[in-house]
Design a protein around this motif. Structure first.
Motif, PDB file in Angstrom:
ATOM      1  N   ILE A  12      22.021 -70.407 -23.077  1.00  0.00           N
ATOM      2  CA  ILE A  12      21.014 -69.649 -23.809  1.00  0.00           C
ATOM      3  C   ILE A  12      20.607 -70.489 -25.011  1.00  0.00           C
ATOM      4  CG2 ILE A  12      20.512 -67.536 -25.111  1.00  0.00           C
ATOM      5  CD1 ILE A  12      22.596 -66.102 -23.402  1.00  0.00           C
ATOM      6  N   HIS A  65      16.033 -68.787 -28.360  1.00  0.00           N
ATOM      7  CA  HIS A  65      16.057 -67.435 -27.808  1.00  0.00           C
ATOM      8  C   HIS A  65      16.970 -66.543 -28.642  1.00  0.00           C
ATOM      9  CE1 HIS A  65      15.459 -64.474 -24.572  1.00  0.00           C
ATOM     10  NE2 HIS A  65      16.661 -64.077 -24.923  1.00  0.00           N
ATOM     11  N   CYS A  78      25.031 -63.088 -27.161  1.00  0.00           N
ATOM     12  CA  CYS A  78      24.703 -64.251 -26.338  1.00  0.00           C
ATOM     13  C   CYS A  78      25.953 -64.935 -25.791  1.00  0.00           C
ATOM     14  CB  CYS A  78      23.874 -65.250 -27.141  1.00  0.00           C
ATOM     15  SG  CYS A  78      22.177 -64.696 -27.502  1.00  0.00           S
ATOM     16  N   TRP A 125      18.205 -55.681 -24.701  1.00  0.00           N
ATOM     17  CA  TRP A 125      17.600 -57.015 -24.781  1.00  0.00           C
ATOM     18  C   TRP A 125      17.752 -57.714 -23.440  1.00  0.00           C
ATOM     19  CZ3 TRP A 125      14.445 -59.153 -28.180  1.00  0.00           C
ATOM     20  CH2 TRP A 125      14.220 -60.529 -28.126  1.00  0.00           C
ATOM     21  N   GLN A 126      16.670 -58.271 -22.951  1.00  0.00           N
ATOM     22  CA  GLN A 126      16.702 -59.061 -21.725  1.00  0.00           C
ATOM     23  C   GLN A 126      16.715 -60.531 -22.128  1.00  0.00           C
ATOM     24  OE1 GLN A 126      13.423 -59.030 -18.661  1.00  0.00           O
ATOM     25  NE2 GLN A 126      14.990 -57.918 -17.499  1.00  0.00           N
ATOM     26  N   ALA A 127      17.888 -61.126 -22.056  1.00  0.00           N
ATOM     27  CA  ALA A 127      18.066 -62.492 -22.532  1.00  0.00           C
ATOM     28  C   ALA A 127      17.654 -63.492 -21.465  1.00  0.00           C
ATOM     29  CB  ALA A 127      19.519 -62.723 -22.926  1.00  0.00           C
ATOM     30  N   GLY A 128      16.857 -64.461 -21.859  1.00  0.00           N
ATOM     31  CA  GLY A 128      16.498 -65.553 -20.967  1.00  0.00           C
ATOM     32  C   GLY A 128      17.589 -66.617 -20.981  1.00  0.00           C
ATOM     33  N   TRP A 155      19.667 -70.042 -18.610  1.00  0.00           N
ATOM     34  CA  TRP A 155      19.508 -71.111 -17.621  1.00  0.00           C
ATOM     35  C   TRP A 155      20.843 -71.372 -16.937  1.00  0.00           C
ATOM     36  CZ3 TRP A 155      14.777 -73.447 -16.744  1.00  0.00           C
ATOM     37  CH2 TRP A 155      13.788 -73.214 -17.707  1.00  0.00           C
ATOM     38  N   LYS A 215      16.322 -70.406 -13.807  1.00  0.00           N
ATOM     39  CA  LYS A 215      16.187 -69.379 -14.849  1.00  0.00           C
ATOM     40  C   LYS A 215      16.720 -68.042 -14.359  1.00  0.00           C
ATOM     41  CE  LYS A 215      13.173 -69.137 -17.974  1.00  0.00           C
ATOM     42  NZ  LYS A 215      11.958 -68.903 -18.801  1.00  0.00           N
ATOM     43  N   LEU A 216      17.254 -67.267 -15.285  1.00  0.00           N
ATOM     44  CA  LEU A 216      17.659 -65.905 -14.962  1.00  0.00           C
ATOM     45  C   LEU A 216      17.574 -65.057 -16.215  1.00  0.00           C
ATOM     46  CD1 LEU A 216      21.501 -65.422 -14.837  1.00  0.00           C
ATOM     47  CD2 LEU A 216      20.492 -67.571 -15.604  1.00  0.00           C
ATOM     48  N   GLN A 217      17.622 -63.738 -16.022  1.00  0.00           N
ATOM     49  CA  GLN A 217      17.600 -62.776 -17.115  1.00  0.00           C
ATOM     50  C   GLN A 217      18.945 -62.055 -17.160  1.00  0.00           C
ATOM     51  OE1 GLN A 217      14.932 -62.522 -19.165  1.00  0.00           O
ATOM     52  NE2 GLN A 217      13.742 -63.980 -17.959  1.00  0.00           N
ATOM     53  N   ASP A 253      20.656 -58.700 -18.772  1.00  0.00           N
ATOM     54  CA  ASP A 253      20.412 -57.429 -19.459  1.00  0.00           C
ATOM     55  C   ASP A 253      21.572 -57.129 -20.393  1.00  0.00           C
ATOM     56  OD1 ASP A 253      17.935 -56.877 -18.228  1.00  0.00           O
ATOM     57  OD2 ASP A 253      18.958 -56.142 -16.433  1.00  0.00           O
TER      58      ASP A 253
END
Length: 256
Positions: free
Chosen positions: A14, A18, A175, A221-224, A226, A242-244, A246
């Protein structure tokens, strides 16, 4: 970079940018009252500084250094001397948007730089702290004389820094993930407020906060993130990596 599972073949990364954006969202969602101190005024500039506090990582995260495990360096594993140009760049970028944002970003990163170190640790740190002292003194004098900021005082500036440190802490813990024990200890104090923040034992990617300081009954929060395969240059990652995630904060459960 915040790196989960750095010893694995594929790590989860992360970006600091972000995380910084998430910190700003937490600051924006903060709700004072009922024993919870308000965000210092001018609120919008404090929220802006919280959102920008890691802006200096932009260039480094485009082509991050790789650690011994073949993944980008986690921010905790980087020598502080390697942070100095990042922190200076972040200060310049934030100051260009507003002098108060610049001072708050400078003080936030200086607090991190002083944690567990002193100017005697290295010539680079000594020069950095000397540079910080000059910039801080000049900017504080300018801001305290600014008639557009009538309520500003040294005490309010200290409160602003403490507030950003607290929201930064909450964002970093989220995070890093509930499985990782906090390397920072308990949440830092903000005025007389001392929060508790504990992983929920049943819900994934969830922490419980007490007392509850945010508007609404949860912060989602939807964290971006890798997926980073070992030894692959970070800049070569594609959309398939990439992934999200929650994530959420909830009030602490009531004890019956």
């Amino acid at each position: 970079m915040i790196v989960r599972n750095s010893a694995a073949e594929t790590a989860l990364c992360i970006t600091q940018l972000h995380h910084s954006n998430m910190t700003g969202a937490l600051a924006q969602a903060w709700k004072g009252g009922n024993g919870i101190p308000e965000v210092p005024e001018p609120r919008h500039l404090v929220v802006q500084a919280a959102m920008l506090h890691d802006l200096g990582w932009l260039d480094w995260e485009g082509q991050p250094d790789t650690g011994t495990e073949g993944h980008p360096h986690d921010f905790l594993d980087m020598p502080k001397e390697h942070h100095l140009s990042i922190w200076k760049s972040g200060f310049d970028d934030a100051r260009n948007l507003h002098p108060l944002a610049g001072l708050l970003v400078l003080r936030h990163n200086t607090t991190l730089a002083r944690s567990g170190s002193s100017a005697g640790d290295s010539p680079e740190l000594a020069a950095f702290f000397s540079w910080v002292k000059r910039q801080d003194k000049r900017l504080e004098a300018k801001l305290l004389a600014d008639h557009a900021l009538p309520g500003l005082s040294p005490e309010v500036l200290r409160d602003m820094n403490a507030f950003i440190l607290l929201t930064d802490y909450i964002s970093l813990r989220m995070c890093m993930g509930p499985e990782k024990e906090s390397p920072f200890g308990p949440p830092p104090a903000y005025r007389d407020l001392r929060l508790s923040m504990e992983p929920d034992p049943k819900l994934p990617e969830t922490f419980r906060i007490h007392p509850w300081p945010f508007s609404g009954d949860r912060f989602s929060w939807q964290a971006g993130a890798w997926r980073h395969p070992r030894n692959i240059p970070f800049g070569e990652l594609g959309p398939e990596h990439k992934l999200q995630i929650d994530m959420q904060l909830l009030p602490a459960e009531q004890q019956h």
